[in-house]
Design a protein around this motif. Structure first.
Motif, PDB file in Angstrom:
ATOM      1  N   LYS A  96       0.858  -1.181   0.000  1.00  0.00           N
ATOM      2  CA  LYS A  96       0.000   0.000   0.000  1.00  0.00           C
ATOM      3  C   LYS A  96       0.904   1.245   0.000  1.00  0.00           C
ATOM      4  O   LYS A  96       2.035   1.181   0.480  1.00  0.00           O
ATOM      5  CB  LYS A  96      -0.944  -0.018   1.211  1.00  0.00           C
ATOM      6  N   SER A  97       0.424   2.314  -0.506  1.00  0.00           N
ATOM      7  CA  SER A  97      -0.721   2.463  -1.354  1.00  0.00           C
ATOM      8  C   SER A  97      -0.407   1.880  -2.727  1.00  0.00           C
ATOM      9  O   SER A  97       0.665   2.146  -3.275  1.00  0.00           O
ATOM     10  CB  SER A  97      -1.063   3.948  -1.446  1.00  0.00           C
ATOM     11  N   ILE A  98      -1.331   1.088  -3.272  1.00  0.00           N
ATOM     12  CA  ILE A  98      -1.025   0.291  -4.454  1.00  0.00           C
ATOM     13  C   ILE A  98      -0.568   1.148  -5.633  1.00  0.00           C
ATOM     14  O   ILE A  98       0.305   0.736  -6.406  1.00  0.00           O
ATOM     15  CB  ILE A  98      -2.241  -0.583  -4.826  1.00  0.00           C
ATOM     16  N   THR A  99      -1.142   2.340  -5.790  1.00  0.00           N
ATOM     17  CA  THR A  99      -0.720   3.299  -6.805  1.00  0.00           C
ATOM     18  C   THR A  99      -0.861   4.698  -6.210  1.00  0.00           C
ATOM     19  O   THR A  99      -1.298   4.861  -5.065  1.00  0.00           O
ATOM     20  CB  THR A  99      -1.586   3.208  -8.077  1.00  0.00           C
ATOM     21  N   LEU A 100      -0.535   5.722  -7.011  1.00  0.00           N
ATOM     22  CA  LEU A 100      -0.728   7.094  -6.546  1.00  0.00           C
ATOM     23  C   LEU A 100      -2.171   7.543  -6.683  1.00  0.00           C
ATOM     24  O   LEU A 100      -2.650   8.337  -5.874  1.00  0.00           O
ATOM     25  CB  LEU A 100       0.153   8.059  -7.340  1.00  0.00           C
ATOM     26  N   ASN A 101      -2.863   7.051  -7.713  1.00  0.00           N
ATOM     27  CA  ASN A 101      -4.191   7.579  -8.006  1.00  0.00           C
ATOM     28  C   ASN A 101      -5.034   6.557  -8.764  1.00  0.00           C
ATOM     29  O   ASN A 101      -4.543   5.481  -9.143  1.00  0.00           O
ATOM     30  CB  ASN A 101      -4.079   8.887  -8.796  1.00  0.00           C
ATOM     31  N   SER A 102      -6.279   6.905  -8.997  1.00  0.00           N
ATOM     32  CA  SER A 102      -7.226   5.987  -9.637  1.00  0.00           C
ATOM     33  C   SER A 102      -6.879   5.686 -11.084  1.00  0.00           C
ATOM     34  O   SER A 102      -7.093   4.563 -11.550  1.00  0.00           O
ATOM     35  CB  SER A 102      -8.643   6.574  -9.583  1.00  0.00           C
ATOM     36  N   ASP A 103      -6.355   6.669 -11.808  1.00  0.00           N
ATOM     37  CA  ASP A 103      -6.000   6.421 -13.208  1.00  0.00           C
ATOM     38  C   ASP A 103      -4.940   5.330 -13.307  1.00  0.00           C
ATOM     39  O   ASP A 103      -5.020   4.441 -14.167  1.00  0.00           O
ATOM     40  CB  ASP A 103      -5.491   7.700 -13.874  1.00  0.00           C
ATOM     41  N   GLU A 104      -3.935   5.392 -12.441  1.00  0.00           N
ATOM     42  CA  GLU A 104      -2.889   4.374 -12.436  1.00  0.00           C
ATOM     43  C   GLU A 104      -3.462   3.003 -12.086  1.00  0.00           C
ATOM     44  O   GLU A 104      -3.132   1.997 -12.718  1.00  0.00           O
ATOM     45  CB  GLU A 104      -1.788   4.741 -11.448  1.00  0.00           C
ATOM     46  N   LEU A 105      -4.336   2.967 -11.075  1.00  0.00           N
ATOM     47  CA  LEU A 105      -4.911   1.685 -10.674  1.00  0.00           C
ATOM     48  C   LEU A 105      -5.811   1.123 -11.768  1.00  0.00           C
ATOM     49  O   LEU A 105      -5.771  -0.084 -12.053  1.00  0.00           O
ATOM     50  CB  LEU A 105      -5.690   1.834  -9.362  1.00  0.00           C
ATOM     51  N   ASP A 106      -6.596   1.974 -12.401  1.00  0.00           N
ATOM     52  CA  ASP A 106      -7.463   1.515 -13.493  1.00  0.00           C
ATOM     53  C   ASP A 106      -6.629   0.898 -14.616  1.00  0.00           C
ATOM     54  O   ASP A 106      -7.007  -0.124 -15.203  1.00  0.00           O
ATOM     55  CB  ASP A 106      -8.295   2.673 -14.042  1.00  0.00           C
ATOM     56  N   GLU A 107      -5.510   1.521 -14.934  1.00  0.00           N
ATOM     57  CA  GLU A 107      -4.630   0.992 -15.970  1.00  0.00           C
ATOM     58  C   GLU A 107      -4.095  -0.386 -15.578  1.00  0.00           C
ATOM     59  O   GLU A 107      -4.098  -1.322 -16.388  1.00  0.00           O
ATOM     60  CB  GLU A 107      -3.463   1.948 -16.207  1.00  0.00           C
ATOM     61  N   ALA A 108      -3.649  -0.508 -14.319  1.00  0.00           N
ATOM     62  CA  ALA A 108      -3.108  -1.783 -13.850  1.00  0.00           C
ATOM     63  C   ALA A 108      -4.174  -2.879 -13.865  1.00  0.00           C
ATOM     64  O   ALA A 108      -3.903  -4.018 -14.271  1.00  0.00           O
ATOM     65  CB  ALA A 108      -2.525  -1.624 -12.445  1.00  0.00           C
ATOM     66  N   ILE A 109      -5.388  -2.546 -13.441  1.00  0.00           N
ATOM     67  CA  ILE A 109      -6.486  -3.523 -13.444  1.00  0.00           C
ATOM     68  C   ILE A 109      -6.795  -3.966 -14.874  1.00  0.00           C
ATOM     69  O   ILE A 109      -7.025  -5.159 -15.126  1.00  0.00           O
ATOM     70  CB  ILE A 109      -7.739  -2.926 -12.768  1.00  0.00           C
ATOM     71  N   ARG A 110      -6.768  -3.026 -15.793  1.00  0.00           N
ATOM     72  CA  ARG A 110      -7.043  -3.337 -17.196  1.00  0.00           C
ATOM     73  C   ARG A 110      -6.003  -4.328 -17.752  1.00  0.00           C
ATOM     74  O   ARG A 110      -6.354  -5.310 -18.410  1.00  0.00           O
ATOM     75  CB  ARG A 110      -7.048  -2.061 -18.017  1.00  0.00           C
TER      76      ARG A 110
END
Length: 327
Positions: A96-110
């Motif tokens: 944690k924190s897995i990324t800095l922000n939601s855009d980064e996390l969305d990209e990783a999930i994709r």
């Protein structure tokens, strides 16, 4: 798929050393280690009896013998490593924190979805036995309706503006460092994601958040209050208030004990489950279970909710890290 999955770790700090102990306890295979500073990786491998050390840590992402990578580097570096690892079909457990922000996390999930690999945050609250037991208790209705959650998390850090806590270039600040625990705790017990979030912030001289107060509520009107500080000691305390009583946990990021006080009688009940020192062990077990087919135990949907909340809070504050500028 190998029956005995091969783990590799990126980073050699405190968490990586805890991981090594947890893997040994679980009888898992600690296959390899990588670090920007090669000598640190060698020392770490010698300390823990690891057979593989990469001359260039990027080799880890391409090694066909690696099944799961645990990323323990500072969180502003995560997405760069996650992209490379996921694209090469590696399962990832990320500090944690897995990324800095939601855009980064969305990209990783994709990318994880495209490659059909497991992505999970190493969030103790989603994996430790005491939280699973208490969630089952609250979800059963035995405590009545959930009304309010109150969170305190305060550490006293010296005003060294070069360290990771206060350094903007290392994505420092209370929200991503300790707030992620408090919001994850709240989201774990709430029946649905908050749709109202308000906050206040006090900045450190470097421009990162030193102290914050956060209020949240969802459509079912379950409410949360959170107090965070990096320069004033507070108890690490979580309290869950329901109709029929309230539950208190101390040292909640890695809790093992809770006290229930019942509303009508004032009587108290102590619940103990799991062990604080085994926090990473539980994460390892759930991660391997996810890789072997039970992806629900990663609770990535909750990680996503928490990241969305933190991203929106920082947007309202106007707190932008160097990696985010111009995006």
């Amino acid at each position: 798929m190998r029956e005995n999955l091969n783990w590799a770790v990126l980073g050699t700090g405190v968490v990586a050393n805890e991981m090594a102990a947890s893997l040994k306890k679980a009888g898992k295979t600690f296959y390899a280690v990588g670090n920007r500073t090669h000598s640190k990786a060698i020392d770490f491998a010698e300390k823990h009896g690891i057979g593989k050390v990469y001359d260039d840590f990027h080799e880890m992402f391409h090694d066909e013998n690696v099944d799961i990578i645990y990323i323990t580097t500072p969180h502003n570096t995560h997405i760069e490593f996650m992209r490379e690892a996921l694209k090469n079909g590696k399962h990832l457990l990320v500090e944690k924190s897995i990324t800095l922000n939601s855009d980064e996390l969305d990209e990783a999930i994709r990318i994880a979805d495209e490659k059909q690999v497991v992505l999970a945050e190493a969030m103790t609250i989603f994996h430790m036995p005491i939280y699973k037991k208490l969630k089952a208790l609250i979800d059963s209705g035995a405590m009545g309706e959930l009304r309010m959650i109150q969170m305190n998390f305060g550490s006293y850090k010296e005003y060294d503006m070069e360290n990771r806590f206060f350094n903007k270039n290392l994505a420092g600040g209370a929200l991503l460092d300790i707030g992620v625990y408090a919001i994850s705790f709240a989201r774990w017990f709430m029946s649905e994601k908050p749709n109202q979030v308000v906050s206040q912030v006090k900045y450190a001289p470097t421009g990162v958040d030193e102290q914050a107060g956060i209020l949240m509520m969802n459509e079912k009107q379950e409410m949360v209050t959170i107090a965070l500080t990096l320069h004033s000691k507070q108890p690490k305390r979580g309290m869950i208030s329901c109709d029929k009583g309230y539950i208190e946990l101390m040292e909640y990021p890695r809790g093992q004990k809770a006290v229930i006080t019942y509303t009508e009688t004032g009587e108290q009940e102590v619940i103990e489950e799991g062990r604080t020192e085994d926090a990473l062990y539980y994460e390892m077990l759930d991660m391997e279970a996810a890789v072997k087919g039970n992806k629900e135990v990663t609770h990535l949907n909750l990680t996503k909710d928490v990241m969305d909340i933190m991203t929106e809070i920082r947007r309202e504050w106007g707190l932008i890290y160097p990696e985010e500028e111009g995006k």
